[in-house]
Design an enzyme around this catalytic site. Structure first.
Site, PDB file in Angstrom:
ATOM      1  N   GLN A   1       1.071  -8.999  -6.582  1.00 58.96           N
ATOM      2  CA  GLN A   1       0.582 -10.371  -6.774  1.00 58.96           C
ATOM      3  C   GLN A   1       1.444 -11.188  -7.742  1.00 58.96           C
ATOM      4  OE1 GLN A   1      -1.602 -12.023  -5.084  1.00 58.96           O
ATOM      5  NE2 GLN A   1      -2.525 -10.369  -3.898  1.00 58.96           N
TER       6      GLN A   1
ATOM      7  N   ASN B   1      -5.279  -9.375  -8.005  1.00 63.59           N
ATOM      8  CA  ASN B   1      -5.355 -10.205  -6.811  1.00 63.59           C
ATOM      9  C   ASN B   1      -6.562 -11.137  -6.775  1.00 63.59           C
ATOM     10  OD1 ASN B   1      -6.021  -7.306  -6.644  1.00 63.59           O
ATOM     11  ND2 ASN B   1      -7.068  -7.839  -4.754  1.00 63.59           N
TER      12      ASN B   1
ATOM     13  N   HIS C   1       4.636  -9.922   2.382  1.00 67.94           N
ATOM     14  CA  HIS C   1       3.760 -10.958   2.946  1.00 67.94           C
ATOM     15  C   HIS C   1       3.021 -11.770   1.890  1.00 67.94           C
ATOM     16  CE1 HIS C   1      -0.454  -9.183   2.932  1.00 67.94           C
ATOM     17  NE2 HIS C   1       0.225  -8.062   2.749  1.00 67.94           N
TER      18      HIS C   1
ATOM     19  N   CYS D   1      -9.342  -7.027   1.658  1.00 66.94           N
ATOM     20  CA  CYS D   1      -9.734  -5.717   2.160  1.00 66.94           C
ATOM     21  C   CYS D   1     -11.234  -5.497   2.041  1.00 66.94           C
ATOM     22  CB  CYS D   1      -9.019  -4.618   1.381  1.00 66.94           C
ATOM     23  SG  CYS D   1      -7.297  -4.972   1.160  1.00 66.94           S
TER      24      CYS D   1
ATOM     25  N   SER E   1       5.313  -6.503  -2.099  1.00 65.99           N
ATOM     26  CA  SER E   1       4.966  -6.651  -0.690  1.00 65.99           C
ATOM     27  C   SER E   1       5.437  -8.007  -0.185  1.00 65.99           C
ATOM     28  CB  SER E   1       3.446  -6.517  -0.527  1.00 65.99           C
ATOM     29  OG  SER E   1       3.073  -6.771   0.802  1.00 65.99           O
TER      30      SER E   1
ATOM     31  N   THR F   1       0.836  -1.207   0.000  1.00 68.89           N
ATOM     32  CA  THR F   1       0.000   0.000   0.000  1.00 68.89           C
ATOM     33  C   THR F   1       0.870   1.256   0.000  1.00 68.89           C
ATOM     34  OG1 THR F   1      -1.772  -1.170   1.147  1.00 68.89           O
ATOM     35  CG2 THR F   1      -1.798   1.242   1.280  1.00 68.89           C
TER      36      THR F   1
ATOM     37  N   THR G   1      13.455   5.376  10.532  1.00 70.60           N
ATOM     38  CA  THR G   1      14.391   4.282  10.820  1.00 70.60           C
ATOM     39  C   THR G   1      13.835   2.987  10.237  1.00 70.60           C
ATOM     40  OG1 THR G   1      15.070   5.408  12.815  1.00 70.60           O
ATOM     41  CG2 THR G   1      15.583   3.051  12.679  1.00 70.60           C
TER      42      THR G   1
HETATM   43  N1  PLP Z   1      -1.770  -4.400  -4.291  1.00 69.37           N
HETATM   44  C1  PLP Z   1      -2.286  -5.625  -4.472  1.00 69.37           C
HETATM   45  C2  PLP Z   1      -2.559  -6.111  -5.857  1.00 69.37           C
HETATM   46  C3  PLP Z   1      -2.588  -6.440  -3.374  1.00 69.37           C
HETATM   47  O1  PLP Z   1      -3.109  -7.655  -3.565  1.00 69.37           O
HETATM   48  C4  PLP Z   1      -2.323  -5.938  -2.069  1.00 69.37           C
HETATM   49  C5  PLP Z   1      -2.651  -6.742  -0.875  1.00 69.37           C
HETATM   50  O2  PLP Z   1      -3.724  -7.290  -0.738  1.00 69.37           O
HETATM   51  C6  PLP Z   1      -1.767  -4.656  -1.944  1.00 69.37           C
HETATM   52  C7  PLP Z   1      -1.501  -3.916  -3.066  1.00 69.37           C
HETATM   53  C8  PLP Z   1      -1.465  -4.069  -0.602  1.00 69.37           C
HETATM   54  O3  PLP Z   1      -0.285  -4.611  -0.053  1.00 69.37           O
HETATM   55  P1  PLP Z   1      -0.024  -4.536   1.521  1.00 69.37           P
HETATM   56  O4  PLP Z   1      -0.979  -5.508   2.159  1.00 69.37           O
HETATM   57  O5  PLP Z   1       1.405  -4.959   1.697  1.00 69.37           O
HETATM   58  O6  PLP Z   1      -0.247  -3.129   1.939  1.00 69.37           O
END
Ligand code: PLP
Length: 387
Positions: free
Chosen positions: A179, A151, A201, A325, A199, A71, A237
């Site tokens: 993704q 996603n 995770h 989300c 990202s 994000t 930091t």
């Molecule tokens: N962009 C896409 C395509 C995603 O699938 C996600 C997470 O669901 C994000 C951005 C956001 O990433 P983060 O959860 O690391 O903020």
């Protein structure tokens, strides 16, 4: 038995990444900006992670800026370009209708501040047409932001072609590769993009850490102001442990992708074929070829997706109705809607996203319990009235 099929929402942390993070939390506590031994130890760990993340996407370590996740990386790319070009004639931003909220809501916020925003449509498989972009981009376009893969449906966009169109009118190109990073091989030079968000995770790293790749030479005003961290591009930091975990996960993803990609694609296709074969009136949403290997999105006619999700959860199977989300909101997916699917179909769609722990037996188990669950729901569900 619990079966996790929601890897596009997040992935379990790789044990080697967790171990490295644990060591970093206690053993690498120095401030990476400090000149003494403790600081330099932490800085060396950041540099090692930076090299691993750059290698995952074919970039240079100096082009990587660590962030608090996908994000923030998307926000940094879009707001950073907007602020850089604010005083110029380039006051248009272009994106697609199926982007993640991190992109869509950032453009909405900028639209309220006077930016002209253009949202490109997608076709029935979720692909942005090159012609649509060609018609939309002008000499006033500052940035085009199109995700690498979606996603919810996993559809991969023709990013290299789209980036070339943006550049032909002097606009910059950003891609949200959250993704795809770690799922499919990628090279930022071959894609021809200027900015790319990822990202940790989503590829077995920790939550709350990500990166923006910024092509050397691309100008971007920092969004977070403060100290001179990350070569003056992102103040604050650094999250040493998180970044170390991201680095280990990136190295692991790069090494395992050649075997893991085809393995997941075969498992995904197995699941898909079994479901389509055993459950009547089911359809796959999105492109079947241009797709990340771990994702399938299937609509079950006359079944309320939320009810199916809950029924599967009661059987120990975790899936999703769309992006994490927006799940829980009962809002129909903006992605499926943009693809022109009927309201009935958008509300009966389930995403299965596979990952490293999934094996054939689990896939067969899920496929074996689905027909009964679906026929029970169909016999009970009021959703039939809407389809
Ligand atoms: N962009 C896409 C395509 C995603 O699938 C996600 C997470 O669901 C994000 C951005 C956001 O990433 P983060 O959860 O690391 O903020």
């Amino acid at each position: 038995m619990r079966i996790y099929l929601d890897h596009n929402a997040t992935t379990p942390v790789d044990p080697a990444a967790a171990e490295a993070m644990s060591h970093a939390l206690t053993g690498l506590f120095g401030n990476p900006s400090s000149v003494h031994y403790f600081g330099q130890q932490a800085k060396a760990a950041l540099d090692e992670a930076r090299t691993a993340v750059a290698a995952l996407i074919g970039g240079e370590p100096s082009e990587i800026v660590f962030t608090s996740g996908g994000t923030e990386a998307d926000n940094f790319a879009i707001r950073g370009v907007a602020e850089t070009l604010e005083a110029t004639a380039r006051r248009q931003l272009i994106t697609s209708a199926i982007e993640h909220e991190a992109v869509l809501n950032t453009l909405k916020a900028l639209a309220r501040r006077g930016w002209r925003t253009t949202i490109l449509p997608v076709d029935a498989t979720g692909i942005v047409s090159a012609d649509a972009l060609r018609n939309a981009v002008t000499d006033e376009t500052a940035l085009v932001s199109i995700m690498h893969a979606n996603n919810e449906i996993g559809t991969i966009q023709p990013v290299a072609e789209l980036a070339e169109i943006a550049h032909s009118r002097g606009a910059l190109f950003h891609t949200d590769a959250v993704q795809t990073a770690g799922k499919i091989p990628m090279n930022v030079r071959a894609l021809g993009v200027d900015l790319l968000a990822l990202s940790a995770h989503k590829f077995y790293g920790p939550k709350g850490v990500g990166a923006l790749w910024i092509r050397r030479g691309a100008r971007l005003v920092p969004v977070l102001t403060g100290g001179r961290h990350e070569r003056n591009r992102r103040a604050g930091t650094e999250n040493t442990a998180g970044i170390v975990g991201m680095g280990v996960a990136a190295r692991h993803a790069l090494a395992t992708m050649p075997s893991e990609g085809p393995r997941l694609a075969a498992l995904r296709d197995r699941l898909e074929n079994k479901i389509l074969g055993a459950v009547q009136r089911t359809e796959v949403n999105g492109a079947r070829d241009a797709r990340v290997p771990n994702t399938t999105n299937i609509s079950f006619e006359r079944v309320e997706a939320e009810s199916l999700l809950i029924a599967l959860d009661l059987e120990g199977v975790a899936v999703s109705t769309g992006s994490a989300c927006s799940s829980g909101t009962l809002e129909p997916s903006h992605v499926l809607r943009a693809m022109g699917l009927s309201p009935g179909r958008t509300q009966s769609s389930i995403r299965f996203s596979l990952g490293s722990a999934n094996m054939e037996e689990q896939i067969d188990y899920v496929a074996s319990i689905l027909p009964n669950i679906v026929s029970k729901l169909r016999s009970l569900s009021p959703a039939g009235a809407r389809t």
